[in-house]
Design a protein around this motif. Structure first.
Motif, PDB file in Angstrom:
ATOM      1  N   ASP A  46       0.860  -1.179   0.000  1.00 43.02           N
ATOM      2  CA  ASP A  46       0.000   0.000   0.000  1.00 43.02           C
ATOM      3  C   ASP A  46       0.894   1.226   0.000  1.00 43.02           C
ATOM      4  OD1 ASP A  46      -1.878   1.981   0.294  1.00 43.02           O
ATOM      5  OD2 ASP A  46      -2.680   1.239   2.195  1.00 43.02           O
ATOM      6  N   PRO A  47       1.246   1.742  -1.198  1.00 46.53           N
ATOM      7  CA  PRO A  47       2.220   2.832  -1.287  1.00 46.53           C
ATOM      8  C   PRO A  47       1.667   4.220  -0.957  1.00 46.53           C
ATOM      9  CG  PRO A  47       1.488   2.224  -3.477  1.00 46.53           C
ATOM     10  CD  PRO A  47       0.840   1.270  -2.507  1.00 46.53           C
ATOM     11  N   ARG A  48       0.426   4.312  -0.531  1.00 46.49           N
ATOM     12  CA  ARG A  48      -0.148   5.613  -0.171  1.00 46.49           C
ATOM     13  C   ARG A  48       0.476   6.125   1.123  1.00 46.49           C
ATOM     14  NH1 ARG A  48      -6.219   3.745   0.030  1.00 46.49           N
ATOM     15  NH2 ARG A  48      -5.107   2.185   1.224  1.00 46.49           N
ATOM     16  N   PRO A  49       0.482   7.444   1.335  1.00 42.56           N
ATOM     17  CA  PRO A  49       0.964   7.974   2.616  1.00 42.56           C
ATOM     18  C   PRO A  49       0.205   7.320   3.767  1.00 42.56           C
ATOM     19  CG  PRO A  49       0.677   9.757   1.053  1.00 42.56           C
ATOM     20  CD  PRO A  49       0.095   8.513   0.410  1.00 42.56           C
ATOM     21  N   GLY A  50       0.940   6.813   4.729  1.00 44.49           N
ATOM     22  CA  GLY A  50       0.339   6.117   5.852  1.00 44.49           C
ATOM     23  C   GLY A  50       0.135   4.629   5.603  1.00 44.49           C
ATOM     24  N   GLY A  51       0.390   4.178   4.380  1.00 48.48           N
ATOM     25  CA  GLY A  51       0.232   2.760   4.042  1.00 48.48           C
ATOM     26  C   GLY A  51       1.411   1.942   4.535  1.00 48.48           C
ATOM     27  N   GLY A  66      14.956 -12.863   2.034  1.00 51.45           N
ATOM     28  CA  GLY A  66      14.855 -11.846   3.082  1.00 51.45           C
ATOM     29  C   GLY A  66      13.470 -11.230   3.029  1.00 51.45           C
ATOM     30  N   LEU A  67      13.099 -10.517   4.087  1.00 59.58           N
ATOM     31  CA  LEU A  67      11.794  -9.879   4.154  1.00 59.58           C
ATOM     32  C   LEU A  67      11.997  -8.440   4.559  1.00 59.58           C
ATOM     33  CD1 LEU A  67       8.695 -10.272   4.074  1.00 59.58           C
ATOM     34  CD2 LEU A  67       8.817 -10.746   6.520  1.00 59.58           C
ATOM     35  N   LEU A  68      11.395  -7.537   3.815  1.00 53.05           N
ATOM     36  CA  LEU A  68      11.460  -6.113   4.120  1.00 53.05           C
ATOM     37  C   LEU A  68      10.089  -5.681   4.585  1.00 53.05           C
ATOM     38  CD1 LEU A  68      12.991  -3.421   4.092  1.00 53.05           C
ATOM     39  CD2 LEU A  68      12.253  -3.141   1.737  1.00 53.05           C
ATOM     40  N   ASP A  69      10.004  -5.095   5.772  1.00 50.68           N
ATOM     41  CA  ASP A  69       8.757  -4.633   6.350  1.00 50.68           C
ATOM     42  C   ASP A  69       8.920  -3.144   6.572  1.00 50.68           C
ATOM     43  OD1 ASP A  69       6.332  -4.391   7.607  1.00 50.68           O
ATOM     44  OD2 ASP A  69       6.946  -5.414   9.441  1.00 50.68           O
ATOM     45  N   GLN A  70       8.040  -2.323   5.980  1.00 49.63           N
ATOM     46  CA  GLN A  70       8.219  -0.893   6.094  1.00 49.63           C
ATOM     47  C   GLN A  70       6.891  -0.163   6.136  1.00 49.63           C
ATOM     48  OE1 GLN A  70      10.546  -0.715   2.518  1.00 49.63           O
ATOM     49  NE2 GLN A  70       8.933   0.346   1.435  1.00 49.63           N
ATOM     50  N   ASP A  71       6.875   0.962   6.842  1.00 45.52           N
ATOM     51  CA  ASP A  71       5.749   1.871   6.821  1.00 45.52           C
ATOM     52  C   ASP A  71       6.030   2.906   5.753  1.00 45.52           C
ATOM     53  OD1 ASP A  71       4.306   0.771   8.994  1.00 45.52           O
ATOM     54  OD2 ASP A  71       5.757   1.687  10.359  1.00 45.52           O
ATOM     55  N   VAL A  72       4.985   3.351   5.085  1.00 46.74           N
ATOM     56  CA  VAL A  72       5.140   4.345   4.018  1.00 46.74           C
ATOM     57  C   VAL A  72       4.761   5.694   4.552  1.00 46.74           C
ATOM     58  CG1 VAL A  72       4.433   5.009   1.710  1.00 46.74           C
ATOM     59  CG2 VAL A  72       4.613   2.610   2.304  1.00 46.74           C
TER      60      VAL A  72
END
Length: 72
Positions: A46-51, A66-72
């Motif tokens: 979910d590339p929206r702001p806050g996604g 590997g796994l990348l976990d990120q807040d947008v």
């Protein structure tokens, strides 16, 4: 809570709408992200702001991932 910022700049020889889709649509993102021979999978995208974004990259020749976990 600290504010996170990511700023990148690059010039592409491609239409703006195509570059946008490459960053915001999972099917396009998976085609270019990571080195050759890797498979990209998505748990969240979910590339929206806050996604949120959570994707994995598997190196198929070696079998590691590997796994990348990120807040947008």
């Amino acid at each position: 809570m600290s504010e996170k910022t990511l700023q990148m700049e690059r010039v592409f020889a491609a239409p703006v709408d195509l570059v946008w889709r490459a960053w915001t649509e999972p099917a396009f993102f998976a085609q270019w992200y990571g080195p050759k021979g890797c498979e990209v999978t998505f748990a969240e995208f979910d590339p929206r702001p806050g996604g949120r974004g959570q994707h994995g990259v598997a190196v198929l020749q070696v079998g590691s991932h590997g796994l990348l976990d990120q807040d947008v």
